[in-house]
Design an enzyme around this catalytic site. Sequence first.
Site, short mmCIF file in Angstrom:
data_model
loop_
_atom_site.label_atom_id
_atom_site.label_comp_id
_atom_site.label_asym_id
_atom_site.label_seq_id
_atom_site.Cartn_x
_atom_site.Cartn_y
_atom_site.Cartn_z
N ARG A 33 -4.60 2.18 -14.47
CA ARG A 33 -4.61 1.23 -13.35
C ARG A 33 -3.36 1.40 -12.49
O ARG A 33 -2.26 1.60 -13.02
CB ARG A 33 -4.71 -0.21 -13.88
CG ARG A 33 -6.05 -0.45 -14.57
CD ARG A 33 -6.29 -1.91 -14.88
NE ARG A 33 -7.47 -2.02 -15.75
CZ ARG A 33 -8.72 -2.07 -15.33
NH1 ARG A 33 -8.98 -2.03 -14.02
NH2 ARG A 33 -9.72 -2.16 -16.18
N ASP A 34 -3.57 1.32 -11.18
CA ASP A 34 -2.44 1.39 -10.24
C ASP A 34 -1.56 0.15 -10.44
O ASP A 34 -2.05 -0.96 -10.60
CB ASP A 34 -2.96 1.46 -8.80
CG ASP A 34 -1.89 1.91 -7.83
OD1 ASP A 34 -2.01 3.03 -7.30
OD2 ASP A 34 -0.91 1.15 -7.61
N ILE A 35 -0.25 0.36 -10.40
CA ILE A 35 0.69 -0.73 -10.64
C ILE A 35 0.70 -1.74 -9.48
O ILE A 35 1.07 -2.89 -9.65
CB ILE A 35 2.11 -0.15 -10.89
CG1 ILE A 35 2.96 -1.11 -11.70
CG2 ILE A 35 2.80 0.26 -9.60
CD1 ILE A 35 4.22 -0.49 -12.27
N GLU A 103 3.05 9.48 -2.04
CA GLU A 103 4.28 8.93 -2.62
C GLU A 103 4.66 9.67 -3.90
O GLU A 103 5.83 9.96 -4.13
CB GLU A 103 4.05 7.44 -2.91
CG GLU A 103 5.17 6.73 -3.63
CD GLU A 103 4.77 5.32 -4.12
OE1 GLU A 103 3.85 4.71 -3.52
OE2 GLU A 103 5.35 4.87 -5.10
N HIS A 108 -3.37 12.95 -7.64
CA HIS A 108 -4.08 11.78 -8.16
C HIS A 108 -5.15 11.37 -7.17
O HIS A 108 -4.98 11.48 -5.95
CB HIS A 108 -3.13 10.61 -8.42
CG HIS A 108 -2.22 10.27 -7.29
ND1 HIS A 108 -1.09 11.01 -6.99
CD2 HIS A 108 -2.27 9.28 -6.37
CE1 HIS A 108 -0.49 10.48 -5.94
NE2 HIS A 108 -1.19 9.44 -5.53
N HIS A 110 -7.23 8.11 -6.02
CA HIS A 110 -7.37 6.65 -6.08
C HIS A 110 -8.86 6.33 -6.09
O HIS A 110 -9.61 6.82 -5.25
CB HIS A 110 -6.79 5.98 -4.84
CG HIS A 110 -5.33 6.17 -4.62
ND1 HIS A 110 -4.41 5.17 -4.88
CD2 HIS A 110 -4.61 7.22 -4.16
CE1 HIS A 110 -3.19 5.60 -4.56
NE2 HIS A 110 -3.29 6.84 -4.12
P1 5GP Z 1 0.17 7.88 -3.21
O1 5GP Z 1 0.78 7.19 -2.02
O2 5GP Z 1 1.08 8.93 -3.76
O3 5GP Z 1 -1.21 8.36 -2.96
O4 5GP Z 1 -0.01 6.74 -4.29
C1 5GP Z 1 0.83 6.56 -5.39
C2 5GP Z 1 0.32 5.34 -6.13
O5 5GP Z 1 0.98 5.30 -7.38
C3 5GP Z 1 0.59 4.02 -5.43
O6 5GP Z 1 -0.65 3.35 -5.21
C4 5GP Z 1 1.50 3.26 -6.40
O7 5GP Z 1 1.21 1.89 -6.46
C5 5GP Z 1 1.21 3.96 -7.71
N1 5GP Z 1 2.35 3.96 -8.64
C6 5GP Z 1 3.62 4.28 -8.36
N2 5GP Z 1 4.38 4.18 -9.47
C7 5GP Z 1 3.56 3.79 -10.46
C8 5GP Z 1 3.76 3.52 -11.85
O8 5GP Z 1 4.85 3.62 -12.39
N3 5GP Z 1 2.67 3.15 -12.56
C9 5GP Z 1 1.42 3.04 -11.99
N4 5GP Z 1 0.42 2.67 -12.80
N5 5GP Z 1 1.20 3.29 -10.69
C10 5GP Z 1 2.26 3.66 -9.93
#
Ligand code: 5GP
Length: 124
Positions: A33-35, A103, A108, A110
Amino acid sequence: MPAYDDNNIFARILRGEIPNDTVLETGHTLVFRDIRPQAPVHVLVIPKGAYVSYDDFSANASDAEIVDFHRAVARVTRDLGVSLDSGQGFRAITNAGAHGVQEVPHFHLHILGGRPMGRMVQPD
Ligand code: 5GP
């Protein structure tokens, strides 16, 4: 392709250095799960291998990794009740690089659902 950063947060999750809320783990894939969830269902599907982005994964992962990843998507969308068989659908997003506003530099996907997701891309 930028070099893979072994210290990115998802690499640390895969090494067990940071806890996560796992939904599914297979031989090559982890779903958790996303945090900071953006929808009632918001999980991240990641390969266990070191791939920076979707294009890196698609070009360089083995057939077994690619099949396992996509089968995991099918399993979790069904199990979380957002597949077209078990629910009302979902959005799958992957961000890559600066323009994709990525980020975390570990590939990954979503999976978001549990409510109508609105416009795909907001205007500037
Ligand atoms: P991006 O912008 O790279 O596509 O998304 C990165 C996602 O990773 C974000 O939705 C963020 O909330 C999630 N995320 C960042 N750090 C952590 C973490 O330590 N644990 C979890 N479960 N999700 C994370």
